[in-house]
Scaffold this active site. Structure first.
Site, PDB file in Angstrom:
ATOM      1  N   VAL A   1      26.553  31.753  42.805  1.00 18.82           N
ATOM      2  CA  VAL A   1      26.701  31.192  41.463  1.00 18.82           C
ATOM      3  C   VAL A   1      27.273  32.310  40.603  1.00 18.82           C
ATOM      4  O   VAL A   1      26.678  33.379  40.472  1.00 18.82           O
ATOM      5  CB  VAL A   1      25.353  30.715  40.894  1.00 18.82           C
ATOM      6  CG1 VAL A   1      25.542  30.179  39.475  1.00 18.82           C
ATOM      7  CG2 VAL A   1      24.747  29.638  41.793  1.00 18.82           C
ATOM      8  N   SER A   2      28.430  32.068  40.019  1.00 20.26           N
ATOM      9  CA  SER A   2      29.110  33.122  39.253  1.00 20.26           C
ATOM     10  C   SER A   2      28.343  33.473  37.993  1.00 20.26           C
ATOM     11  O   SER A   2      27.541  32.677  37.474  1.00 20.26           O
ATOM     12  CB  SER A   2      30.521  32.666  38.869  1.00 20.26           C
ATOM     13  OG  SER A   2      31.308  32.448  40.010  1.00 20.26           O
TER      14      SER A   2
END
Length: 407
Positions: A76-77
């Site tokens: 998840v950025s």
């Protein structure tokens, strides 16, 4: 139940604080992106053991899958880059949008922005990743608003498109023609583009036969898998204790790398550029300048215990010239308020390697450090004669990238 309620309340507080912080940083500039960040419960798309403070840290990425060697292949950025890429894509209600690289959270943000009249397609090459993303989207109310598919985006997305915007959330070495072919005229493409081992997230707009950049952001992403994957070539420089310094080349590998054997046993020397910078000021574009204009450029990683790893203040970029190796270094300057850039070097041709690096540090200081570069992407079948004179180009498999720095 009380703890669950407390966690939900705390998450809501942190979500509001995150939106405020991203707005203050300039990563959020539109109401549409701000509303999406405020609405979507970020923590629900993280692994269940993720602390709320980590989930809502503006600069925290969270790994969701590793390969058999422990290398991250899905994550998840960080919130700042998600917000920034949403802004770069210039999304509007009713748009049809493709996301390459699934996780669930970013697709939920996109769905909020394009609204019920829009369409979101999210693809990933890994069925484990798509299963997880589809499950989380369904659980959190986005199951009918986002279509999740298993696909290798190198070959486009069959039976879908055309798309008003494409957002790629994995590091891409090139832009595949089938994917580009699904972008509408005047559509936007946002992707982390790898240029000689240095990544920039670029917002592009389609202009007739090529892409022109509209925005730029510094970020790092897990690399693309599948047919679009482009692994680095890695060479080991052992020291006298058997520890290694690893040199990674994206392209342009120097000939006769064997000339570097035992080079770390030679006496290290240094050379300084006279170029200084104050503490706290970003010089990320220096790395990009090296990647474009420094032949023999490489990234460096060093085992613990090596001279390079032990040295305070060094940065993981270097250059090779025949039997010489130099790496970027700094020393105190500006009466303790900043540093001076230089090169530390090994080998009989080390002076040549250091001179090449110093020359480009000084060239960046003259022509690159105060301006944002502009990029173009020119597919193989586009009219390359239209690339402006004096613009540097970098060849890729399916076309070339152009860059210009205007002082």
């Amino acid at each position: 139940m009380a703890n669950t309620r407390f966690d939900a309340d705390r998450a809501a507080e942190l979500r509001a604080e995150l939106a405020d912080e991203l707005r203050a940083q300039g990563k959020i500039v539109t109401r549409a992106v701000e509303d999406a960040i405020r609405r979507v419960p970020r923590e629900r798309f993280m692994p269940s053991d993720t602390d709320l403070a980590v989930a809502y840290g503006s600069d925290n990425s969270v790994i969701t899958k590793r390969d058999e060697h422990g290398v991250a292949i899905s994550s998840v950025s960080a919130a700042y880059i998600q917000a920034r890429m949403l802004e770069q894509a210039e999304l509007r209600p009713g748009m049809t949008v493709l996301e390459v690289g699934s996780g669930g959270l970013n697709a939920a943000y996109i769905a909020e922005i394009v609204g019920p009249e829009g369409r979101v397609v999210s693809v990933d090459i890994d069925p484990d990743v798509t299963d997880r993303a589809a499950g989380l989207l369904e659980k959190n109310g986005y199951g009918t608003r986002v279509l999740v598919l298993v696909a290798d985006a190198e070959h486009g997305v069959p039976d879908e498109g055309p798309f008003d915007a494409i957002i790629v959330t994995v590091g891409a070495w090139d832009i595949a023609p089938p994917l580009l072919g699904q972008l509408r005229d005047n559509g936007t493409l946002v992707l982390p583009l790898i240029m000689n081992a240095v990544t920039r997230t670029i917002g592009f707009r389609r202009e007739v036969d090529h892409l022109a950049s509209t925005s730029l952001e510094v970020a790092g992403f897990v690399p693309m898998q599948g047919d679009g994957r482009h692994p680095d070539r890695v060479f080991l420089l052992p020291d006298s204790e058997g520890r290694n310094v690893r040199l990674s080349f994206d392209s342009g590998i120097p000939e006769e790398m064997s000339q570097l054997d035992a080079i770390l046993a030679t006496e290290r020397t240094e050379r300084w550029s006279g170029v200084t910078i104050k503490h706290g000021v970003s010089f990320a574009d220096l790395h990009l300048w090296f990647a474009w204009f420094l032949p023999g450029f490489c990234r460096i990683a060093a085992d613990e215990g090596t001279e390079l790893a032990a040295e305070r203040g060094w940065f993981p970029f270097g250059v090779v010239r025949r039997a010489g190796f130099a790496y970027l270094a700094v020393r105190p300057a500006l009466e303790g308020e900043g540093v001076e850039f230089g090169a530390r070097t090994y080998g009989p041709d080390g002076e040549q390697a250091a001179a090449a690096m110093i020359e480009q540090i000084q060239a960046w200081d003259r022509g690159g450090r105060h301006t944002e570069p502009k990029f173009g992407y020119w597919p193989a079948d586009s009219d390359h004669s239209r690339i402006p004179a004096g613009t540097a180009v970098m060849p890729k498999t399916h076309g070339v990238i152009s860059i210009s720095w205007s002082s």
